[in-house]
Design an enzyme around this catalytic site. Structure first.
Site: not given
Length: 681
Positions: A382, A623
């Protein structure tokens, strides 16, 4: 029996199937039952003989008031003094009392063993309601009174869902018993975990050596953070297909390298290892990091079907939940980040169910990324925008991850995150204005809670929702743009519209959503759009700024305008205007913006349309040494009701994947509208 009816007695009887003669008769007066319900604590039972020409024993039950006066509760003629006859009569009596008013003391003549046996059988018999597996660990250890209360709460959980405000939590406060929303959460967790076998729960701390150690610090929240910190986090799941993967290769090669790379990353992105906290003496929350803080990593094995999860067809939305780790959130402390790695069936790895959590744009929309692939992908817990760990955090350390003993934690200067909060100018104290509005909105005794808002899906429950991925190619986007321009030209409009891929994709998907859900024409539809404001502030914020810098704009329309033939053009124009506001003074914080947000959250009977993610985040470029992901899913949209946006796998065609979660029948309608809408271009 006719006399009983005449004088308003309650009576039951059962007869012999062969002779049709009455063999047991039970009766009680309503006034006596009212007394019993008022004074259920003591019952006295006895049998009297030779009271009738049929030689039926007469069973009488007597109650005791608080002033020690006795009163007759009920009577029963029973054919014989057998367990079955006593049990039948006592079951009728128990039906008046209810499971929460059973007597504490029952007095019988010591010679009446059959009564005692019947009572014992009644008290030890497992009721049908208590047979589900959820009660397995409670039976025999918890009173039937408590079990009955839990049954009632579990039934409420079906429609209360996970919303604590709707629940009220009365039994939790008065009896210490799990309340409806807690039971709903437990049931969902039990269902999800049935497919997952957890092998390891560990904590990853920032890399440390003799020369390098992360120091304790506090990271303040800006008004961008305090605006978003109550919204649910965005949860991303990356699915990688790794052929010839075994448990041994996963545990001996992949997992150690993954842990090492994450530890190196946390050295630079240390706030992710900390906690969002709201100490009693602090006016607002902040991110705190202390030595030994770290990111929780769950390593598990799932029997979920990798081919199914990584596909684009219709799938149960709940299938993805076990793969997404849940942040630990309490009123005053919240994890900053949590990760999981699952090895899936058919030797496939969901690595890592790297689900980024946070409020940086989510409940509303996720937005732009910098040239360094810093994304608003999850403001870790948050209020703190997390850079996606792959970019350039984890990815930058991928080479060192191939050598677990490599202790060089260096990172290129241009990729080193900037934690300087003074770059966000807030002379009017808008950060505290937002905090005050959130505290007022909570409206409970604990207004300082860090717990996120419950969504409409949380309250409704998501068991019957399905997920499907749709795709728009670059050519589809061009056709949508041409169609909108043509409609505006034919209407004599000369407005300069911002018809980006984001705007056109959302316009097409939103119209399909409203039609598929059969929203009534006079319903108000709210739109929320957010955008990366780093380059739009004055002065601009550095591109490597680590924090939430997402602005938002809210607008509305009527469903009747969206379901018209030119509905896509109507929505595209609305979204275009909102984007222009974001490019102007809409990036600045203001009390008016929060007032509108709170009003939107309070409003009932409206429909909210938002998007999570972006076609510009390059999620498929993540990746970690295993190649590009087979599939990227934003799992959290099944709770928020948003659509998800991810760039297409091919990367270079300008296309976008749209993730949608709806009820199955709605999804079938949506799919038809989505495809037919493109064919009509």
């Amino acid at each position: 029996m006719s006399k009983l009816t005449e004088h308003n007695y309650i009576e039951w009887y059962r007869s012999n199937a062969d002779t049709d003669s009455v063999k047991d008769l039970f009766w009680a007066h309503p006034f006596a039952i009212d007394l019993l319900r008022a004074f259920p604590h003591v019952l006295i039972m006895d049998c009297t003989y030779k009271t009738n020409m049929y030689d039926f024993p007469l069973l009488e039950a007597v109650g005791v008031t608080s002033t020690e006066m006795t009163f007759s509760v009920c009577f029963a003629y029973i054919e014989r003094e057998r367990e079955d006859n006593y049990s039948w009569a006592l079951d009728k009596l128990k039906g008046f009392m209810g499971n929460n008013m059973l007597p504490s003391v029952i007095v019988t003549d010591r010679e009446h063993t059959k009564i005692k046996v019947s009572l014992e059988r009644s008290s030890t018999t497992v009721q049908h309601d208590f047979k589900p597996s959820v009660f397995k660990e409670l039976r025999g250890f918890v009173s039937r009174n408590a079990l009955n209360m839990i049954v009632c709460e579990s039934k409420r959980a079906d429609y209360i869902g996970l919303d604590p405000l709707a629940c009220g939590c009365v039994v939790r406060r008065t009896h210490g018993i799990p309340c409806a929303h807690e039971i709903a959460s437990l049931m969902a967790e039990t269902k999800n975990n049935s497919k997952v076998k957890v092998h390891e729960d560990t904590k990853l701390t920032p890399f440390s050596s003799n020369s390098t150690t992360a120091a304790p610090f506090t990271l303040p929240l800006t008004y961008f953070d305090t605006y978003w910190f109550k919204f649910p986090p965005v949860e991303r799941l990356f699915l990688y297909q790794i052929t010839e993967l075994t448990s041994d290769s996963f545990n001996s090669a992949i997992l150690p390298k993954l842990k090492h790379a994450l530890s190196l990353t946390l050295l630079h992105y240390t706030p992710l290892a900390g906690h969002l906290m709201w100490p009693p003496d602090a006016a607002k929350p902040a991110i705190y990091y202390f030595p030994d803080d770290g990111v929780s990593l769950t390593v598990a094995e799932s029997n979920s079907d990798f081919a199914l999860l990584s596909g684009s067809g219709i799938r149960d939305a709940a299938e993805f939940n076990p793969l997404v780790p849940q942040l630990s959130i309490s009123d005053d402390k919240t994890e900053a980040h949590r990760l999981s790695a699952h090895r899936l069936s058919a030797h496939r790895l969901s690595a890592h169910g790297l689900s980024a959590h946070g409020s940086s744009a989510h409940g509303l929309s996720a937005h732009g990324s910098s040239a360094h692939r810093l994304s608003a992908h999850g403001s870790s817990a948050h209020g703190l925008s997390a850079h996606r760990l792959s970019a350039h955090g984890l990815s930058a350390h991928r080479k060192s991850a191939h050598d677990v003993h490599n202790a060089n934690p260096s990172l290129a200067p241009e990729l080193t995150p900037c934690f300087d909060r003074t770059v966000i100018k807030d002379p009017d104290g808008i950060d505290m204005v937002y905090v005050k509005h959130w505290m007022d909105f909570t409206g409970s005794s604990d207004t300082r809670s860090l717990k996120v808002l419950a969504t409409a899906v949380d309250k409704e429950g998501s068991s019957d929702f399905v997920r499907k991925t749709f795709e728009l190619s670059g050519e589809d986007i061009k056709k949508l743009r041409d169609k909108v321009n043509k409609i505006n030209n034919e209407a004599g409009e000369s407005k300069q519209l911002h018809l980006s891929t984001f705007v056109l994709t959302c316009a097409h998907a939103y119209v399909c959503q409203i039609r598929a859900k059969r929203v009534e024409a006079n319903t108000t539809v709210e739109f929320a759009v957010g955008g990366d404001c780093r380059g739009r502030l004055d002065p601009p914020v550095p591109t490597n700024y680590f924090g939430n810098c997402i602005g938002s704009v809210i607008a509305e329309a009527k469903a009747s305008d969206m379901i018209r033939d030119d509905g896509v053009a109507v929505v595209a124009e609305k979204l275009s205007e909102m984007i222009k506001v974001l490019k102007g003074n809409g990036v600045q914080g203001s009390e008016d913006k929060m007032v509108k947000t709170i009003a939107m959250l309070k409003e009932k009977g409206h429909v909210m349309l938002t998007a999570a993610g972006s076609n510009r985040f390059d999620d498929y470029g993540s990746d970690f040494g295993w190649g590009r992901p087979k599939k990227v899913e934003i799992v959290s949209v099944d709770r928020t009701g948003a659509i998800s946006l991810v760039e297409s796998k091919d990367g270079g065609g300008g296309g976008v994947e749209i993730g949608v979660v709806l009820k199955k029948q709605q999804m079938e309608v949506f799919a038809s509208l989505f495809v037919n809408g493109l064919e009509d271009l």
